[in-house]
Design a protein around this motif. Structure first.
Motif, PDB file in Angstrom:
ATOM      1  N   ARG A 165       0.850  -1.190   0.000  1.00 27.51           N
ATOM      2  CA  ARG A 165       0.000   0.000   0.000  1.00 27.51           C
ATOM      3  C   ARG A 165       0.884   1.238   0.000  1.00 27.51           C
ATOM      4  O   ARG A 165       1.697   1.434   0.906  1.00 27.51           O
ATOM      5  N   GLY A 166       0.743   2.072  -1.019  1.00 25.71           N
ATOM      6  CA  GLY A 166       1.471   3.332  -1.049  1.00 25.71           C
ATOM      7  C   GLY A 166       0.862   4.338  -0.105  1.00 25.71           C
ATOM      8  O   GLY A 166      -0.248   4.146   0.409  1.00 25.71           O
ATOM      9  N   LYS A 167       1.540   5.452   0.108  1.00 24.23           N
ATOM     10  CA  LYS A 167       1.017   6.478   1.007  1.00 24.23           C
ATOM     11  C   LYS A 167      -0.228   7.154   0.442  1.00 24.23           C
ATOM     12  O   LYS A 167      -0.986   7.775   1.181  1.00 24.23           O
ATOM     13  N   HIS A 168      -0.452   6.993  -0.860  1.00 27.39           N
ATOM     14  CA  HIS A 168      -1.676   7.507  -1.482  1.00 27.39           C
ATOM     15  C   HIS A 168      -2.826   6.508  -1.377  1.00 27.39           C
ATOM     16  O   HIS A 168      -3.919   6.771  -1.888  1.00 27.39           O
ATOM     17  N   THR A 169      -2.575   5.351  -0.763  1.00 30.77           N
ATOM     18  CA  THR A 169      -3.505   4.238  -0.505  1.00 30.77           C
ATOM     19  C   THR A 169      -3.674   3.304  -1.689  1.00 30.77           C
ATOM     20  O   THR A 169      -4.353   2.279  -1.571  1.00 30.77           O
ATOM     21  N   LEU A 170      -3.072   3.611  -2.842  1.00 23.81           N
ATOM     22  CA  LEU A 170      -3.121   2.694  -3.979  1.00 23.81           C
ATOM     23  C   LEU A 170      -2.100   1.586  -3.785  1.00 23.81           C
ATOM     24  O   LEU A 170      -1.159   1.708  -3.005  1.00 23.81           O
ATOM     25  N   LEU A 171      -2.292   0.496  -4.532  1.00 28.69           N
ATOM     26  CA  LEU A 171      -1.346  -0.613  -4.463  1.00 28.69           C
ATOM     27  C   LEU A 171      -0.157  -0.324  -5.373  1.00 28.69           C
ATOM     28  O   LEU A 171      -0.327   0.144  -6.504  1.00 28.69           O
ATOM     29  N   LEU A 172       1.038  -0.600  -4.874  1.00 32.90           N
ATOM     30  CA  LEU A 172       2.270  -0.392  -5.633  1.00 32.90           C
ATOM     31  C   LEU A 172       3.026  -1.701  -5.803  1.00 32.90           C
ATOM     32  O   LEU A 172       3.041  -2.541  -4.899  1.00 32.90           O
ATOM     33  N   ASN A 173       3.664  -1.828  -6.954  1.00 30.43           N
ATOM     34  CA  ASN A 173       4.437  -3.020  -7.270  1.00 30.43           C
ATOM     35  C   ASN A 173       5.769  -2.593  -7.867  1.00 30.43           C
ATOM     36  O   ASN A 173       5.817  -1.673  -8.690  1.00 30.43           O
ATOM     37  N   ARG A 174       6.855  -3.241  -7.464  1.00 34.68           N
ATOM     38  CA  ARG A 174       8.190  -2.829  -7.925  1.00 34.68           C
ATOM     39  C   ARG A 174       8.362  -2.988  -9.426  1.00 34.68           C
ATOM     40  O   ARG A 174       9.138  -2.259 -10.042  1.00 34.68           O
ATOM     41  N   GLU A 175       7.665  -3.935 -10.023  1.00 35.31           N
ATOM     42  CA  GLU A 175       7.839  -4.199 -11.456  1.00 35.31           C
ATOM     43  C   GLU A 175       6.877  -3.416 -12.340  1.00 35.31           C
ATOM     44  O   GLU A 175       7.129  -3.246 -13.523  1.00 35.31           O
ATOM     45  N   SER A 176       5.756  -2.923 -11.771  1.00 39.71           N
ATOM     46  CA  SER A 176       4.755  -2.273 -12.624  1.00 39.71           C
ATOM     47  C   SER A 176       4.114  -1.040 -12.022  1.00 39.71           C
ATOM     48  O   SER A 176       3.111  -0.551 -12.549  1.00 39.71           O
TER      49      SER A 176
END
Length: 363
Positions: A165-176
């Motif tokens: 979970r990013g600080k903006h609440t969206l999901l983050l992935n290292r590859e995409s």
């Protein structure tokens, strides 16, 4: 395979390889499996709702118990198959996106909404996927979802290991990065599970700093009532005056927190034709979109997520953006003429925003 099968009954390695292969063949870019236990996320949801940060999204409050427990939503569920699908068309250029935001005459539609409605695309492929799984392992109780039911899908995807979970609440992935859609298949078979992954935001606060309305009130805390995506899509009423100037030329959604995120330098492009830009939504001007009649709006947005906000909200959003352009003395004559021509036949919601827009002209 009978529903009472234990996890050890599966050929876990071969099954998992097969699941990954089938997911890729269906156009998904990531797949992970988790259980239904959401833990502390349930308490965070309740606190968020209690603070009223969901705005007028009453369905969030109404189905809070189901969001907290997928087993209540679909009795018998023991696993959630979480998938992701990248949505950026191949021609997407983040520098060009920033440039359009700085050009007041442009109409900026969020990148995810420029193609076909992702709900339909993902749901159809998830249904195909579930049927393939049933053919592979035997009788299967399941339901498929993509942003279409009271599920905490970002939290489930985080728990499954699709990202953090990013600080903006969206999901983050290292590859995409974060430019992907999520979908879920709730199943009653104990498939092997995946582990969570480590967070990688560190001390970065770029998403918080760039937000035009400061909707990210603290790390991992979003006040939807301030968010331009909420204001232009979910909000059925007037745009609060205090946020109109901050909207700039954003007429459907907002991508700023994604455009600025360092992890989105890895954002993958898709070859899915469904997500290709339609009707010039990557280059359209405010005046071009304002010229659409209601029937043209319905026809051109057929099969699009944008259509569900309706013509009135669409015009409301465009009127605010045109007011912001007038404040910078951009295409004044054409915009004033277009707004004045529409005013007599506009409903009260749109008329109020047109009047506000006309009042933004420099003295």
């Amino acid at each position: 395979m009978p529903l009472s099968a234990s996890p050890s009954s599966f050929d876990e390695i071969n099954l998992r390889d097969w699941l990954n292969t089938q997911a890729i063949a269906l156009g998904f870019d990531g797949l992970r499996v988790t259980d239904t236990h959401l833990g502390p996320a349930t308490e965070r949801l309740q606190a968020w709702l209690a603070d009223g940060r969901h705005g007028q999204m009453e369905y969030m409050q109404r189905h809070a118990d189901l969001r907290s427990n997928p087993e209540l939503l679909v009795p018998g569920t023991v696993r959630v198959i979480c998938v992701s699908m990248n949505y950026l068309p191949s021609e997407t250029d983040f520098e060009q996106e920033w440039g359009r935001l700085e050009d007041p005459k442009q109409a900026v539609v969020s990148m995810y909404a420029r193609g076909r409605d992702y709900h339909k695309v993902l749901r159809n492929r998830l249904q195909q996927f579930a049927q393939l799984i049933e053919e592979r392992i035997g009788k299967l109780g399941y339901r498929v979802f993509t942003d279409s039911a009271p599920l905490m899908e970002v939290e489930l995807a985080r728990k499954a290991g699709l990202g953090w979970r990013g600080k903006h609440t969206l999901l983050l992935n290292r590859e995409s990065g974060s430019t992907f859609f999520l979908g879920e298949i709730l199943v009653d078979v104990p498939l092997p599970m995946d582990a969570e992954i480590e967070e990688h935001c560190g001390t970065c606060t770029s998403c918080m700093d760039v937000c035009p309305t400061q909707a990210i009130t603290a790390p991992y805390q979003l006040d939807a009532r301030r968010c331009i995506s909420y204001l232009t899509i979910e909000n059925p009423e007037a745009i609060p005056v205090e946020f109109r100037k901050a909207m700039g030329n954003r007429v459907y959604g907002c991508d700023d927190c994604q455009l600025i995120c360092p992890w989105n330098k890895f954002a993958k492009r898709t070859e899915m034709p469904d997500f290709a830009r339609r009707h010039g939504l990557g280059q359209a001007t405010l005046l071009q979109l304002w010229s659409w009649t209601e029937s043209e709006f319905e026809q051109r947005h057929e099969g699009s997520a944008i259509r569900r906000i309706g013509y009135s909200r669409w015009r409301r959003n465009l009127a605010v953006a045109m007011g912001n352009a007038l404040a910078q003395d951009v295409e004044r004559d054409a915009m004033v003429q277009a707004l004045n021509a529409a005013l007599p036949n506009s409903d009260p919601l749109v008329a109020e925003h047109i009047q506000w827009a006309l009042g933004q002209q420099p003295v």
